[in-house]
Design an enzyme around this catalytic site. Structure first.
Site, short mmCIF file in Angstrom:
data_model
loop_
_atom_site.label_atom_id
_atom_site.label_comp_id
_atom_site.label_asym_id
_atom_site.label_seq_id
_atom_site.Cartn_x
_atom_site.Cartn_y
_atom_site.Cartn_z
N SER A 16 72.21 -33.61 25.22
CA SER A 16 71.82 -34.64 26.19
C SER A 16 72.48 -36.00 25.92
O SER A 16 72.94 -36.65 26.86
CB SER A 16 70.30 -34.76 26.25
OG SER A 16 69.76 -33.60 26.81
N LYS A 65 57.09 -30.40 26.30
CA LYS A 65 57.04 -30.60 27.76
C LYS A 65 55.61 -30.54 28.33
O LYS A 65 55.27 -31.28 29.25
CB LYS A 65 57.90 -29.57 28.48
CG LYS A 65 59.38 -29.74 28.27
CD LYS A 65 60.15 -28.72 29.11
CE LYS A 65 61.62 -28.69 28.71
NZ LYS A 65 62.40 -27.79 29.55
N ASP A 102 64.16 -29.56 35.83
CA ASP A 102 64.77 -28.29 35.39
C ASP A 102 65.06 -27.35 36.57
O ASP A 102 66.16 -26.79 36.67
CB ASP A 102 63.84 -27.57 34.40
CG ASP A 102 63.86 -28.22 33.03
OD1 ASP A 102 64.88 -28.82 32.66
OD2 ASP A 102 62.83 -28.12 32.33
N GLY A 128 57.23 -17.60 31.41
CA GLY A 128 56.86 -18.74 30.56
C GLY A 128 57.12 -20.04 31.29
O GLY A 128 57.22 -20.10 32.52
N ARG A 151 57.39 -9.09 30.34
CA ARG A 151 56.92 -8.16 29.32
C ARG A 151 55.40 -8.09 29.36
O ARG A 151 54.82 -7.01 29.39
CB ARG A 151 57.43 -8.67 27.96
CG ARG A 151 57.27 -7.76 26.81
CD ARG A 151 57.99 -8.31 25.61
NE ARG A 151 57.54 -9.69 25.29
CZ ARG A 151 58.02 -10.40 24.26
NH1 ARG A 151 58.96 -9.89 23.48
NH2 ARG A 151 57.57 -11.61 24.02
P1 ATR Z 1 59.89 -20.89 27.91
O1 ATR Z 1 59.10 -22.16 28.00
O2 ATR Z 1 61.31 -21.07 27.43
O3 ATR Z 1 59.82 -20.08 29.16
P2 ATR Z 1 57.84 -19.31 26.70
O4 ATR Z 1 56.83 -20.00 27.53
O5 ATR Z 1 57.58 -19.05 25.25
O6 ATR Z 1 59.23 -20.08 26.71
O7 ATR Z 1 58.19 -17.94 27.44
C1 ATR Z 1 59.12 -17.04 26.92
C2 ATR Z 1 59.29 -15.91 27.92
O8 ATR Z 1 60.26 -15.01 27.42
C3 ATR Z 1 58.03 -15.10 28.17
O9 ATR Z 1 58.02 -14.68 29.51
C4 ATR Z 1 58.22 -13.93 27.21
O10 ATR Z 1 57.51 -12.77 27.57
P3 ATR Z 1 55.93 -12.61 27.18
O11 ATR Z 1 55.17 -13.43 28.17
O12 ATR Z 1 55.67 -11.17 27.29
O13 ATR Z 1 55.82 -13.14 25.76
C5 ATR Z 1 59.69 -13.70 27.36
N1 ATR Z 1 60.32 -12.98 26.24
C6 ATR Z 1 60.55 -13.46 25.00
N2 ATR Z 1 61.19 -12.53 24.24
C7 ATR Z 1 61.35 -11.43 25.04
C8 ATR Z 1 61.94 -10.15 24.85
N3 ATR Z 1 62.49 -9.79 23.69
N4 ATR Z 1 61.93 -9.29 25.90
C9 ATR Z 1 61.37 -9.64 27.08
N5 ATR Z 1 60.80 -10.84 27.32
C10 ATR Z 1 60.80 -11.74 26.32
#
Ligand code: ATR
EC number: 1.1.1.25
Length: 273
Positions: A16, A65, A102, A128, A151
């Site tokens: 940034s 955030k 974003d 997420g 997932r």
């Molecule tokens: P962000 O703010 O970057 O979205 P987050 O809120 O921690 O981060 O969300 C991460 C997302 O990536 C979630 O949707 C997570 O799935 P879960 O809700 O089941 O945890 C997903 N994610 C992380 N690792 C993953 C993997 N190996 N395969 C599939 N989904 C994954």
């Protein structure tokens, strides 16, 4: 000189400052932009101190955030929808305005790549914070359908229910997904660990557009995988990073910087070109 910075933890590798310094030069705005990495439980105090000491605005990134969302005096509609704040501006009246650029950055980058969103079938992977921020701006482009797969399926269901008033959004499990999709957006953090979301290779075809919100000096795991299965148009999140920054700069300074040259310089800086 007007001061801005990005709060995050870790934030040392943030691009940034590089991006905003180039924007400022390009638009002849006098400002400085730095980094702040408070301990996770000291963000609130650090934010207050920054504005008490004359700061004009800041970006907020992982993991702050959602906390920033609770700390501002008022929220833009898109920040309210996203449930998270990535941009704060101190207005002339002394009000801390929370915004979220974003999703707008994602849509701007998709458009700059020539991706058509209207009447398209979009698959959004993950439920997420990143997915939440993208949903309203994507639905505003009037896709024919937007499917969320995650997932943890219940999280996708919750998101779909929450945004249902804005457009045709549904939740499906990875096993339920049936193509063809025009665009797949990976908002999961799987690529950070070099992992892949469990998407069936049969969903990838030559005319599909693939977007990974992550980026790196080389292809993310998801982009490599999609290319292997025949996807010709793949994009990583570097353009989104620059576009969300341009949107934040516009909020702060009331002038919109161009992004093409800055993106080129950022790629050169990262060793991508
Ligand atoms: P962000 O703010 O970057 O979205 P987050 O809120 O921690 O981060 O969300 C991460 C997302 O990536 C979630 O949707 C997570 O799935 P879960 O809700 O089941 O945890 C997903 N994610 C992380 N690792 C993953 C993997 N190996 N395969 C599939 N989904 C994954």
């Amino acid at each position: 000189m007007d001061r801005y910075l990005v709060f995050g933890h870790p934030v040392r590798h943030s691009k940034s400052p590089f991006i905003h310094t180039l924007f400022a030069r390009q638009t002849q705005q006098e400002l400085e932009y730095g980094l702040a990495e408070p301990a996770v439980d000291e963000f609130a105090q650090a934010l207050r101190t920054f504005f008490d000491q004359g700061g004009k605005g800041c970006n907020v990134t992982v993991p702050f955030k959602e906390q920033a969302f609770t700390m501002v005096d008022c929220l833009s509609p898109r920040a309210k929808r996203a449930g998270a704040v990535n941009t704060i501006k101190l207005t002339d009246d002394g009000v801390l305005l929370g915004d979220n650029t974003d999703g707008a950055g994602l849509v701007a980058d998709l458009k700059s790549h020539g991706v058509t969103l209207a009447d398209s079938r979009i698959l959004l992977l993950g439920a997420g914070g990143a997915a939440r921020g993208a949903l309203a701006p994507l639905l505003a482009e009037l896709p024919s359908e937007l499917v969320i797969a995650n997932r943890t399926h219940t999280k996708a269901q919750q998101l779909a229910a929450e945004f249902h008033d804005l457009g045709p959004v549904t939740a499906q499990t990875y096993e339920q997904l049936a193509g063809p999709f025009d665009l797949v957006i990976n908002s999961t953090s799987a690529s950070l660990q070099g992992e892949l979301p469990p998407l069936a290779p049969a969903l990838i075809h030559t005319d599909i557009a693939i977007y990974d919100m992550m980026y790196g000096a080389s292809d993310t795991a998801f982009i490599s995988w999609a290319k292997q299965h025949g996807a010709r148009q793949t994009m990583d999140g570097l353009g989104m990073l620059v576009e969300q920054a341009a949107e934040a700069f516009t909020v702060w300074r009331g002038i919109r910087p161009g992004t093409k040259q800055v993106l080129r310089e950022l790629k050169r800086n990262l060793g991508v070109i």
